[in-house]
Design a protein around this motif. Structure first.
Motif, short mmCIF file in Angstrom:
data_model
loop_
_atom_site.label_atom_id
_atom_site.label_comp_id
_atom_site.label_asym_id
_atom_site.label_seq_id
_atom_site.Cartn_x
_atom_site.Cartn_y
_atom_site.Cartn_z
N GLN A 1 10.02 104.58 -3.34
CA GLN A 1 9.61 104.30 -1.98
C GLN A 1 8.23 104.92 -1.75
O GLN A 1 7.96 106.03 -2.20
CB GLN A 1 10.63 104.86 -0.99
N PHE B 1 17.38 113.67 -0.21
CA PHE B 1 16.35 114.63 -0.58
C PHE B 1 16.90 116.05 -0.61
O PHE B 1 17.80 116.40 0.16
CB PHE B 1 15.20 114.60 0.43
N GLY B 2 16.30 116.87 -1.48
CA GLY B 2 16.53 118.29 -1.40
C GLY B 2 15.72 118.89 -0.26
O GLY B 2 14.95 118.19 0.40
N ALA B 3 15.89 120.18 -0.06
CA ALA B 3 15.22 120.86 1.05
C ALA B 3 13.75 121.14 0.76
O ALA B 3 13.00 121.51 1.67
CB ALA B 3 15.95 122.16 1.39
N PHE C 1 5.61 106.24 1.04
CA PHE C 1 5.71 106.78 2.39
C PHE C 1 4.40 106.71 3.15
O PHE C 1 3.32 106.85 2.57
CB PHE C 1 6.16 108.24 2.34
N GLY C 2 4.53 106.54 4.45
CA GLY C 2 3.41 106.66 5.36
C GLY C 2 3.16 108.11 5.72
O GLY C 2 3.94 109.00 5.33
N PRO C 3 2.11 108.37 6.50
CA PRO C 3 1.76 109.75 6.86
C PRO C 3 2.68 110.36 7.92
O PRO C 3 2.66 111.56 8.13
CB PRO C 3 0.34 109.63 7.40
N TYR D 1 8.82 113.84 -5.41
CA TYR D 1 7.72 113.57 -4.49
C TYR D 1 7.00 114.88 -4.18
O TYR D 1 7.59 115.95 -4.23
CB TYR D 1 8.25 112.99 -3.17
N LEU E 1 9.16 109.57 9.40
CA LEU E 1 8.50 108.97 8.25
C LEU E 1 9.01 107.56 8.01
O LEU E 1 10.21 107.29 8.12
CB LEU E 1 8.78 109.81 6.99
N LEU F 1 17.53 107.50 0.06
CA LEU F 1 17.26 108.59 -0.86
C LEU F 1 17.83 109.86 -0.25
O LEU F 1 17.62 110.13 0.94
CB LEU F 1 15.77 108.76 -1.08
N GLY G 1 10.78 122.51 7.79
CA GLY G 1 11.47 123.26 6.75
C GLY G 1 12.59 122.51 6.05
O GLY G 1 13.33 123.11 5.27
N GLN G 2 12.69 121.23 6.34
CA GLN G 2 13.77 120.43 5.75
C GLN G 2 13.20 119.26 4.95
O GLN G 2 12.05 118.86 5.14
CB GLN G 2 14.68 119.87 6.85
N GLY G 3 14.05 118.70 4.10
CA GLY G 3 13.68 117.47 3.44
C GLY G 3 13.91 116.29 4.38
O GLY G 3 14.64 116.41 5.37
N PRO G 4 13.30 115.15 4.09
CA PRO G 4 13.53 113.97 4.93
C PRO G 4 15.00 113.57 4.95
O PRO G 4 15.68 113.65 3.93
CB PRO G 4 12.68 112.90 4.25
N PHE H 1 4.71 109.79 -4.28
CA PHE H 1 5.58 109.63 -5.43
C PHE H 1 4.92 110.23 -6.67
O PHE H 1 3.74 109.97 -6.94
CB PHE H 1 5.87 108.14 -5.63
N PHE I 1 9.55 117.76 -3.40
CA PHE I 1 10.91 117.32 -3.07
C PHE I 1 11.50 116.54 -4.23
O PHE I 1 10.86 115.63 -4.79
CB PHE I 1 10.90 116.41 -1.84
N GLN J 1 4.35 116.69 -1.20
CA GLN J 1 3.86 116.56 0.18
C GLN J 1 2.79 117.60 0.44
O GLN J 1 3.06 118.80 0.36
CB GLN J 1 5.01 116.71 1.18
N ASN K 1 0.34 117.95 6.46
CA ASN K 1 0.01 116.88 7.41
C ASN K 1 -0.18 115.52 6.74
O ASN K 1 -0.90 114.67 7.25
CB ASN K 1 -1.25 117.24 8.21
N ARG K 2 0.49 115.35 5.62
CA ARG K 2 0.44 114.07 4.93
C ARG K 2 1.83 113.63 4.54
O ARG K 2 2.77 114.42 4.50
CB ARG K 2 -0.45 114.17 3.69
N GLY K 3 1.97 112.35 4.28
CA GLY K 3 3.26 111.82 3.86
C GLY K 3 3.58 112.20 2.43
O GLY K 3 2.80 112.86 1.74
N LEU K 4 4.76 111.81 2.00
CA LEU K 4 5.20 112.11 0.64
C LEU K 4 4.53 111.18 -0.36
O LEU K 4 4.42 109.98 -0.13
CB LEU K 4 6.71 111.95 0.53
N TYR L 1 12.92 107.65 7.93
CA TYR L 1 13.48 108.98 7.71
C TYR L 1 12.99 109.89 8.83
O TYR L 1 11.97 109.63 9.47
CB TYR L 1 13.01 109.56 6.37
N LEU M 1 4.26 121.11 -1.23
CA LEU M 1 5.71 121.10 -1.07
C LEU M 1 6.28 119.98 -1.94
O LEU M 1 5.83 118.84 -1.86
CB LEU M 1 6.06 120.89 0.40
#
Lengths: 115, 117
Positions: free
Chosen positions: A104, B107-109, A106-108, B36, A91, B105, A40-43, B46, B90, B38, B41-44, A35, B88
């Protein structure tokens, strides 16, 4: 256990250069996803693999973007002739199988900055 | 086509108060819904998912979400918010009818949650 890892964590490059971003999924996960997340956006979906093959690459924005997963584990996202608009966080995620009900992991992310 | 909307850019709540983050979706078949979180500075990470069955789904860190088919909503809730819940959030959806998009997937904003002490 180990989660999804991505390298590098940050990549700064110049416009026109080639970059490779690496993703190491959770062991045993057969599905892998890429992704892109802009500020400011989603993936936004780019591509996903089931095993070694790209099952859906409909999210790749153009032919400068390419991804491989030659042995069904590690994947590399490759971007040719980078543009400033490619700057984003990339991502990677994996899931046990490609079933739609599977979450899913996710990685960092890799933060790509194109100057 | 599948889509998801998070109508609030930011939700502010005092610590100890209930927290709700809104999400509505659109799919052609039946939805698979995910939340999800966030952190900077980290990933999402679940939190929870709805596949089928009970409309109230419980997840990690005391979060739950209620699936409402008639309103096409899947709002995230927590009875008593903590400062550490500031992050944040999602919402994401998959359509069970579109097999060629099983991987993606939508995603929303995102909704920024700010919990004040």
């Amino acid at each position: 256990g180990a989660g999804v890892s991505q390298t590098p964590s940050n990549k700064v490059t110049e416009k026109g250069k080639y970059v490779e971003l690496r993703c190491d999924p959770i062991s045993g996960h057969t599905a892998l996803y890429w992704y892109r997340q802009s500020l400011g956006q989603g993936p936004e979906f780019l591509i996903y693999f089931q095993g070694t093959g790209a099952a859906d690459d409909s999210g790749l924005p153009n032919d400068r973007f390419f991804a491989v997963r030659p042995e069904g584990s590690v994947s590399t996202l490759k971007i040719q002739r980078t543009e400033r608009g490619d700057s984003a966080v990339y991502l990677c995620a994996s899931s046990l199988t490609r079933g739609a009900y599977n979450e899913q992991f996710f990685g960092p992310g890799t933060r790509l900055t194109v100057l | 086509a599948q889509s998801v909307a998070q109508p609030e850019d930011q939700v502010n709540v005092a610590e100890g108060n209930p927290l709700t983050v809104k999400c509505t979706y659109s799919v052609s078949g039946n939805p698979y819904l995910f939340w999800y979180v966030q952190y900077p500075n980290r990933g999402l990470q679940f939190l929870l998912k709805y596949i089928t069955g009970d409309n109230l789904v419980k997840g990690s860190y005391g979060f739950e979400a209620e699936f409402n088919k008639s309103q096409t909503s899947f709002h995230l809730k927590k009875p008593s918010a903590l400062v550490s819940d500031s992050a944040l959030y999602f919402c994401a959806v998959r359509d069970d009818r579109t097999t060629d998009s099983w991987g993606k997937l939508q995603f929303g904003a995102g909704t920024q949650v700010v919990v004040t002490p």
